[in-house]
Design a protein around this motif. Sequence first.
Motif, mmCIF file in Angstrom:
data_model
loop_
_atom_site.group_PDB
_atom_site.id
_atom_site.type_symbol
_atom_site.label_atom_id
_atom_site.label_comp_id
_atom_site.label_asym_id
_atom_site.label_seq_id
_atom_site.Cartn_x
_atom_site.Cartn_y
_atom_site.Cartn_z
ATOM 1 N N ARG A 107 8.250 -6.069 -4.633
ATOM 2 C CA ARG A 107 6.928 -6.387 -5.158
ATOM 3 C C ARG A 107 5.952 -5.264 -4.816
ATOM 4 O O ARG A 107 6.237 -4.387 -4.000
ATOM 5 C CB ARG A 107 6.440 -7.719 -4.576
ATOM 6 C CG ARG A 107 7.371 -8.901 -4.842
ATOM 7 C CD ARG A 107 7.262 -9.387 -6.278
ATOM 8 N NE ARG A 107 5.996 -10.077 -6.469
ATOM 9 C CZ ARG A 107 5.791 -11.371 -6.205
ATOM 10 N NH1 ARG A 107 6.781 -12.107 -5.745
ATOM 11 N NH2 ARG A 107 4.624 -11.928 -6.425
ATOM 12 N N THR A 108 4.776 -5.318 -5.410
ATOM 13 C CA THR A 108 3.786 -4.250 -5.235
ATOM 14 C C THR A 108 2.616 -4.732 -4.410
ATOM 15 O O THR A 108 2.098 -5.836 -4.610
ATOM 16 C CB THR A 108 3.279 -3.765 -6.607
ATOM 17 O OG1 THR A 108 4.382 -3.263 -7.358
ATOM 18 C CG2 THR A 108 2.248 -2.647 -6.425
ATOM 19 N N ILE A 109 2.184 -3.885 -3.475
ATOM 20 C CA ILE A 109 0.972 -4.124 -2.703
ATOM 21 C C ILE A 109 0.057 -2.918 -2.907
ATOM 22 O O ILE A 109 0.494 -1.768 -2.794
ATOM 23 C CB ILE A 109 1.278 -4.358 -1.202
ATOM 24 C CG1 ILE A 109 -0.016 -4.699 -0.452
ATOM 25 C CG2 ILE A 109 1.986 -3.172 -0.574
ATOM 26 C CD1 ILE A 109 0.228 -5.159 0.992
ATOM 27 N N THR A 110 -1.200 -3.174 -3.252
ATOM 28 C CA THR A 110 -2.132 -2.097 -3.597
ATOM 29 C C THR A 110 -3.198 -1.944 -2.522
ATOM 30 O O THR A 110 -3.821 -2.929 -2.098
ATOM 31 C CB THR A 110 -2.811 -2.382 -4.946
ATOM 32 O OG1 THR A 110 -1.806 -2.465 -5.965
ATOM 33 C CG2 THR A 110 -3.798 -1.276 -5.301
ATOM 34 N N VAL B 14 -1.993 -8.124 -3.995
ATOM 35 C CA VAL B 14 -0.573 -8.159 -4.341
ATOM 36 C C VAL B 14 -0.410 -8.139 -5.855
ATOM 37 O O VAL B 14 -1.119 -8.854 -6.582
ATOM 38 C CB VAL B 14 0.096 -9.415 -3.736
ATOM 39 C CG1 VAL B 14 1.523 -9.560 -4.238
ATOM 40 C CG2 VAL B 14 0.050 -9.351 -2.219
ATOM 41 N N ASP B 15 0.541 -7.317 -6.329
ATOM 42 C CA ASP B 15 0.847 -7.183 -7.758
ATOM 43 C C ASP B 15 -0.447 -6.910 -8.541
ATOM 44 O O ASP B 15 -1.202 -6.011 -8.192
ATOM 45 C CB ASP B 15 1.581 -8.433 -8.251
ATOM 46 C CG ASP B 15 2.942 -8.600 -7.563
ATOM 47 O OD1 ASP B 15 3.537 -7.569 -7.178
ATOM 48 O OD2 ASP B 15 3.390 -9.741 -7.394
ATOM 49 N N SER B 16 -0.696 -7.707 -9.573
ATOM 50 C CA SER B 16 -1.876 -7.451 -10.418
ATOM 51 C C SER B 16 -3.037 -8.378 -10.090
ATOM 52 O O SER B 16 -3.982 -8.486 -10.859
ATOM 53 C CB SER B 16 -1.490 -7.644 -11.894
ATOM 54 O OG SER B 16 -1.020 -8.969 -12.119
ATOM 55 N N VAL C 49 5.970 3.721 -0.518
ATOM 56 C CA VAL C 49 6.632 2.496 -0.052
ATOM 57 C C VAL C 49 5.865 1.927 1.127
ATOM 58 O O VAL C 49 5.163 2.646 1.847
ATOM 59 C CB VAL C 49 8.102 2.760 0.346
ATOM 60 C CG1 VAL C 49 8.919 3.192 -0.860
ATOM 61 C CG2 VAL C 49 8.193 3.803 1.458
ATOM 62 N N ASP D 24 -0.649 2.304 -5.265
ATOM 63 C CA ASP D 24 0.256 1.156 -5.331
ATOM 64 C C ASP D 24 1.520 1.462 -4.535
ATOM 65 O O ASP D 24 2.169 2.498 -4.742
ATOM 66 C CB ASP D 24 0.620 0.849 -6.785
ATOM 67 C CG ASP D 24 -0.597 0.500 -7.627
ATOM 68 O OD1 ASP D 24 -1.584 0.012 -7.050
ATOM 69 O OD2 ASP D 24 -0.570 0.744 -8.846
ATOM 70 N N TYR D 25 1.901 0.545 -3.645
ATOM 71 C CA TYR D 25 3.071 0.734 -2.788
ATOM 72 C C TYR D 25 4.113 -0.337 -3.113
ATOM 73 O O TYR D 25 3.767 -1.511 -3.302
ATOM 74 C CB TYR D 25 2.689 0.628 -1.317
ATOM 75 C CG TYR D 25 1.934 1.819 -0.777
ATOM 76 C CD1 TYR D 25 2.551 2.712 0.091
ATOM 77 C CD2 TYR D 25 0.610 2.048 -1.126
ATOM 78 C CE1 TYR D 25 1.868 3.803 0.592
ATOM 79 C CE2 TYR D 25 -0.083 3.143 -0.626
ATOM 80 C CZ TYR D 25 0.546 4.020 0.240
ATOM 81 O OH TYR D 25 -0.135 5.100 0.727
ATOM 82 N N ARG D 26 5.372 0.079 -3.115
ATOM 83 C CA ARG D 26 6.465 -0.869 -3.320
ATOM 84 C C ARG D 26 6.924 -1.371 -1.961
ATOM 85 O O ARG D 26 7.193 -0.583 -1.047
ATOM 86 C CB ARG D 26 7.628 -0.198 -4.059
ATOM 87 C CG ARG D 26 8.812 -1.138 -4.358
ATOM 88 C CD ARG D 26 9.834 -0.450 -5.274
ATOM 89 N NE ARG D 26 10.350 0.757 -4.653
ATOM 90 C CZ ARG D 26 11.427 0.786 -3.836
ATOM 91 N NH1 ARG D 26 12.060 -0.340 -3.558
ATOM 92 N NH2 ARG D 26 11.849 1.922 -3.333
ATOM 93 N N PRO E 210 8.232 8.196 -4.177
ATOM 94 C CA PRO E 210 7.408 7.017 -4.479
ATOM 95 C C PRO E 210 6.852 6.369 -3.217
ATOM 96 O O PRO E 210 7.517 6.326 -2.169
ATOM 97 C CB PRO E 210 8.383 6.090 -5.215
ATOM 98 C CG PRO E 210 9.408 6.996 -5.781
ATOM 99 C CD PRO E 210 9.579 8.105 -4.784
#
Length: 888
Positions: A655-658, A587-589, A635, A664-666, A633
């Motif tokens: 938020r972002t999930i990678t 999640v995120d970074s 998602v 990277d997905y929003r 983008p």
Amino acid sequence: MSLLRSITGRLRSLFRKERVEGELDEEVRGFLDMAAEEKIKQGMSHQDALRTVRLERGSPEATKEVVRTAGWESLIEAWWQDLRFAVRVLRKNPDFAAVAVLTLALGIGANTAIFSVVQGVLLAPLPYREPDRLVTVWLNNFRLKSPTNLSYRDFMDWERGAPPFEKMSAYAWRSFDLSSPGNPEHLEGREISSNFLSTLGVGLALGREFSSEEDRNGGAPVAIISNGLWRDRFGGSATALGKSIVLDDVETTVVGVLQPGFRFGTDYADVYIPIGQRKFVDANDRTVHDVVCVARLKRGVSLSQADAEMNAIQENIDRLNPETEQGLGAKILPAKEPLVGDVRGTLLLLLGAVGVVLLIACANVANLLLARSATRAREFSIRAALGAGRGRIVRQLVTESVLLSVLGGVLGVAAAKWGLNATLATLAANLPRSDNIHVNTSVLCFALGVSIVVGILFGLAPALRSSRADLQPSLKEGGRGSAGGPHRTQSVLVIVQIALTLVLLAGAGLLFRTIQHLLKADLGFESRHILTFQVGLSPSATKTGAGVRAAYQQLLDRIRQIPGVQGAEITTEVPMTHQMNSIPFWVDSHRPASVAEAPRTLGFITGPDFLQVMRIPLIRGRFISQQDTINSPLVAVIDSELARTYFPGKDPIGRTITFPQVGDYRIIGVVGHVQHWQVGFSSPFMQNQSYVSTYQVQDRWMTTIDTWTWVMVRTPLDASIVLPEIRKAVYGAASDQTVYHAQTMAEIVSESMSPQRFPLILLGSFATLALLLASIGIYGVMSYSVTQRVHEIGIRMALGAENRDVFRMVVGQGVSLAFAGLAIGVTAALILTRLLSSFSHLLYGVGASDPATLVSVSAVLIGVAILACYLPARRAMRVDPMVALRYE
């Protein structure tokens, strides 16, 4: 050889008795004559010499008896006499013999059937050369604490690392669309390394294995086909070698044909191609874990040694590839273990349960023998008075009981074979290695051994009691003897039967309540009115990612136009199945040090109408839509479990999930959690769930996605009505497309309950059988008690006791036995049913000590006890006091 000649000679004496007796007479006379000659030489007359020898050595008959008793010949002959006498006794009592044999046949037959399953699934070796040296090698993810498949790149690195194996091979699941020769058909297949079959030690019916040149990227397209496909498409002709078949629009040469019935694993495959020919991107991506490694240990190398060496190799790979491999080890398992899986514990549990049924059957026959021994007391007393020792009487009675048991075993084997066929016809899909389950030599030896042991077990106690018969009362004319001893023993046996029956009923009751809870469980979606199937897309449509997307869109449009269809969509994951698209994420970074150490999510790749078709609730935000395409983008939608775990008390929208190797997905929405594997099953692989759009999948993945994509159709129409129309729509889109694996969602949900249903059916059958035997046991004891107490009942009635008093006395005695059994049984059930709870997949929504279940089965047992006492009680009420008082 001397021992063999001795045994042969003694057996010959049993069947050629007159000739052997004559030879013995001749030898004894010769021996006595020789002794007399010695006396004559000492100066005795012939008559005095013979007289002296007979005084010293005994008569010829006495000498013959000494010769007979030297060694164990007398034992064989005595046993043979006992056996013939036992046959005569049973022939004179056919009713008793029939009941005892049938009772034992039920117990031994049930045990034989379950042992056949255990022997075929757990004990029988794998059908490969030296199977004990065959192992499977897995990646061991330390974070997930679970062995997993490996990537093809991992396998190649392992091979180069000088592993502790004689041979090392790999295979992966694959499916194909066969378009020639013959009609188009979807086939299950495997990708295998060039030495896969030689690692197993399996030969081919025709042809050869793949060469190392063929097992690499760019190698010639070749295939090994199953024996069934060879006979179906080539008529079993040897000219099939070198012929071509068209797989996924690729002309492929047949180089080998497998032996009939060959398989490795639980699924059958028709086509095998070289694993080294997979696309370069798949072969080098360490995050694609779809390969299983099969190896053969070097001679003298143990599992622990091999495990240590493979972990050392993997540690080196971890150091060279920290971003993907850190946190991974190696795990070696015997090849049979992954095939058997969770069914091992269930089968051993059922084997224990059916053993309890056999104990109940033994107790029942022991009760019959005890009751019958009372009528034979005079016979035993006469035999004892004539000089028969206690051991001789015990041996005779044990011979009778063993004969009964062996007869029951023979009948039980026949019943087991019939029951086994019926069980496999119903439950074979729930058992690994089910094609290996037969009533074979090992099973027959088991049945014989059980029969002999059981015969001794249930016959020894009655035999010992009968051998202690008191001569004086038994020999008196009309003497009744004392009924107290045998009656107490019979009562104890009935109490044991009831206690054991309660344990079985409690186990079956817990599984029954589990099924009830499973049927009412919230699956996270609506399973009714959903039809699922897969489509083998036209090979011309799978060459590009855009072609696959267009083919599915056209297909869905045609299906949605069918009358009665309320919605249709595609997905890579079907809930309540064993599919497992486990994807690492962060999640995120918050990127972990290694992909292997990242958490996992069950990844659904679906179209925009998936929620509508499955009726999965949208909790927050939105689901993917038609506007989410390859050009927009990226998602993703997450489920409530992932949101609760990684965004506690926060809004995950935006938020972002990678997903590594993807992007990277929003996060745009949160949906309800879906029960994916089976209700109540929890796994780090599927506890968190995420959804991405099919139409945003990169082209390099899209060209292979059709092999694991399903079509979900919501329709209230019966599958038999709508499926032909769906086939027309599929064939109308492209005539070379196929429909396969069609199944309703209700059927899938039902199959997911098989881990509970399989033991429920068998344990329920055993419990019913035990209940029947226990009721017969109670009835037998009460009937015997009434017969023994006729004189007492007559006195009671003469003193004013009414019929209802006698009825209450008899039923009360039976119920008291039942309550005594319940007291012991409930205690045992509270202990033993915890075995069920130790298997996490067996119980759901109910505890091992569930009061409702124990009360229910106890009430059933009390009711059965009352019914079993009813007929003896009615017989007691009809006793004539005048006749009873003369009952001597």
